[in-house]
Design an enzyme around this catalytic site. Structure first.
Site, short mmCIF file in Angstrom:
data_model
loop_
_atom_site.label_atom_id
_atom_site.label_comp_id
_atom_site.label_asym_id
_atom_site.label_seq_id
_atom_site.Cartn_x
_atom_site.Cartn_y
_atom_site.Cartn_z
N GLY A 99 -1.91 1.55 23.60
CA GLY A 99 -2.50 0.92 22.40
C GLY A 99 -3.41 2.16 21.59
N PRO A 116 -6.44 4.15 19.81
CA PRO A 116 -7.59 4.50 20.34
C PRO A 116 -8.86 3.67 20.20
CG PRO A 116 -6.56 6.24 18.61
CD PRO A 116 -5.93 4.77 18.57
N GLU A 119 -15.14 -2.93 -9.98
CA GLU A 119 -15.22 -3.53 -8.80
C GLU A 119 -15.18 -5.27 -9.20
OE1 GLU A 119 -15.12 -2.49 -5.87
OE2 GLU A 119 -15.58 -0.45 -6.63
N ASP A 171 -7.35 3.36 -4.57
CA ASP A 171 -6.62 2.01 -4.86
C ASP A 171 -5.10 2.31 -5.16
OD1 ASP A 171 -9.01 0.60 -4.80
OD2 ASP A 171 -9.50 0.78 -6.83
#
Length: 603
Positions: free
Chosen positions: A205, A207, A427, A503
């Site tokens: 799996g 960390p 934003e 982005d």
């Protein structure tokens, strides 16, 4: 009162002592034993003994005269004097002229003094130096004297007290491991029917998901000794030392059986073997010894082996086959319910308010591992202390999520008015396009407060529940949301900035995955053009196609992002009034909640 320790002498001190002893033996002791003692006398005595016929043997040298008495017991030495009749008088006295009057010791004494005594001295000094080095190494913990010994940490009967109740969010993994605990408690129930437990269990799996803690919990529940060792601790500079450590580890484990041996990061010694020149012989010999111990001619009854790794695809096939690591237990990132349970477990260790909404915190921490959730709770407690409060509040929890995701607020980062306005529009562009599209996660918070991660602002979206699948339309909407910040800058200010770098990276990654891995390209269809490796460590991708196909992939990725960019631009143009109103509100307040955002948008 502290103990004052005697300063340790350097090793060169002991070597100097040995050298001085050897010089002393060769200069003084050896000559004393190797020849008879010579007595000095005057020439008059020599003449008297000659006249009395008391000289036995005589030897006239360039600078001295050596002679013995009649019995030959003593050797005398006198100086040379100008005496022309000396030889005739010696002949008349019956003296015998000898070539070498100094007799050597017997061969046996010579052998003892030349060989046996030096070897004995060197052996004794070697033992003393070895003992000194062992004491200095603190009981043999140095590389020189402990390379072949296992340095596994032993937790006898779970001294740290970890149980399954201390591990939350991994119900499937605990269910798999509970059977091992039951076997260690009552093996007869399984042997009566002919069943045998797996020799090895591999925990795989990402960390921070709790693989090591699960292994300790198994030992705690079974109440048996627990040996813990990292895979890298087996690898030594000298070939064969790692294999010796494996043998020593299993020898200790068999002596304390039933017990559990846990090897963390087993990929350090368990990587696939190949025929490439210059391979790591030490690692391969260590792996071979581990394979022999797990499935050799000797049985390992009572010794259960657990191992953890983030890279299961790199392990050797002989290690993961049935009969060695029979069972693979995935320890994945927790889902919404698991994150809530983990938060509650860690919240028991701190003082909290009674009105904390753990489900809301779990939704906000989407994609977080167990270690990150523990860090979130700890950061919340630290924030409460900094603010002078005795208990942790909901606001502390929510702020700690932002700290873990984006870093602390930068108090000394002062943006100019123009930069602050650009960030506000950027934003709001993300939030507005997300809100205008179907299937997007609701906006939770928008802020333009700079963070230590380098972000000048961010928009937080929180899904209502767990989503394991994403449709093509949802991915395209996500790409449009990523491009909306840059589109808003261009629409409002007529120019673009560097603020959209992250982005662009995220949008490109999604668009390329759609074409190469998800089969969402009309031209290529269901063809895998890219392979993914190290899925638990961020995922490394490599193209598996021709150069012409790569060129076409690049073209489709560019077209896809450009299409979503234009879509975001159209949505922003169609809601320009709301865009300006929201940007002004964010510019003035610096942080607005999702509810405030939706109230203005729908007003």
């Amino acid at each position: 009162m502290k103990e004052v320790k005697t300063p340790k002498k350097p090793l060169i001190f002991y070597y100097v002592i040995v050298f001085c002893i050897i010089i002393f033996l060769n200069s003084f002791i050896m000559p004393f034993f190797m020849q008879r003692q010579i007595k000095e006398t005057d020439y008059g005595t020599f003449m008297t003994m000659t006249a009395n016929k008391e000289i036995g043997e005589v030897q006239i040298q360039d600078n001295r005269i050596l002679f013995t008495d009649k019995e030959g017991k003593n050797i005398y030495e006198t100086g040379i004097v100008d005496d022309p009749g000396l030889v005739e008088r010696l002949y008349d006295s019956g003296a015998v002229f000898a070539g070498d009057i100094i007799e050597e010791a017997s061969p046996l004494i010579s052998f003892i003094l030349s060989w046996v005594l030096p070897i004995a001295i060197f052996t004794l000094m070697g033992q003393l130096l070895t003992k000194k080095l062992m004491n200095r190494a603190g009981g043999g913990n140095s590389m020189m004297f402990n390379m072949g010994k296992s340095n596994a940490k032993i937790y006898v009967k779970s001294s740290d007290g970890i149980k399954f109740s201390d591990v939350a969010g991994e119900d499937e993994a605990k269910e798999n491991l509970a059977e091992i605990v039951d076997y260690l408690h009552d093996p007869k129930k399984y042997t009566e029917i002919g069943a045998s437990m797996p020799k090895g269990i591999l925990l795989v799996g990402p960390p921070g998901t709790g693989k090591t803690m699960l292994a300790k919990a198994v030992a705690g529940e079974a109440n048996v000794p627990f040996f813990s060792m990292s895979g890298s601790e087996f690898v030594e500079m000298f070939v064969g030392m790692g294999a010796s450590k494996v043998r020593d580890l299993f020898k200790q484990a068999k002596e304390k059986a039933p017990c559990i041996v846990f090897i963390d990061e087993i990929d350090a010694i368990g990587k696939k073997r190949d025929s490439k020149f210059g391979g790591n012989d030490e690692r391969e010999q260590t792996l071979n010894q581990l394979l022999t111990e797990m499935d050799g001619f000797e049985g390992n009854s009572g010794v259960m082996i657990l191992a953890a790794t983030n890279r299961p695809e790199s392990l050797d096939a002989a290690l993961t086959r049935p009969g060695r690591f029979d069972r693979r237990v995935p320890v994945e990132l927790p889902d919404l319910k698991g994150r809530e349970a983990i938060l509650r477990v860690h919240a028991k260790k701190i003082k909290t308010n009674t009105d904390i909404d753990y489900e809301r915190i779990a939704r906000m921490a989407s994609g977080a591992s167990g270690a990150e959730l523990a860090n979130i709770v700890n950061e919340a407690a630290l924030r409460a202390v900094r603010n002078g409060r005795k208990t942790v509040s909901q606001a502390d929890m929510e702020e700690s999520i932002e700290v873990v995701i984006a870093g602390y607020q930068k108090k000394n980062a002062i943006l100019t008015d123009k930069e602050k306005l650009i960030v506000a529009y950027h934003e709001i562009g993300h939030a507005l396009v997300a809100a205008m599209q179907k299937g997007s996660a609701p906006v939770q918070k928008i802020t333009i407060v700079p963070r230590t991660s380098g972000a000048l602002g961010y928009t937080m979206q929180v899904d209502e529940g767990n989503h394991y699948l994403m449709t093509k339309e949802e991915i395209e909407n996500k790409i449009a949301t990523y491009t909306a910040g840059r589109a808003c800058e261009e629409l409002v200010f007529g120019s673009i900035t560097t603020g959209a770098s992250n982005d662009i990276e995220q949008a490109t990654k999604l668009a390329r995955s759609m074409v190469t891995r998800f089969g969402m390209s009309e031209e290529f269809g269901m063809v895998a053009l890219e392979t993914l490796s190290n899925q638990y460590l961020g995922g490394d991708t490599s193209l598996a196609c021709s150069a012409d196909t790569q060129k076409e992939i690049d073209k489709q990725v560019i077209d896809l992002i450009a299409k979503q960019y234009n879509k975001a631009m159209e949505l922003l143009r169609g809601n320009r009034a709301k865009l300006d109103l929201l940007a002004k509100e964010l510019y003035e307040k610096e942080t607005i909640t999702g509810d405030e955002f939706m109230e203005i948008l729908n007003g």
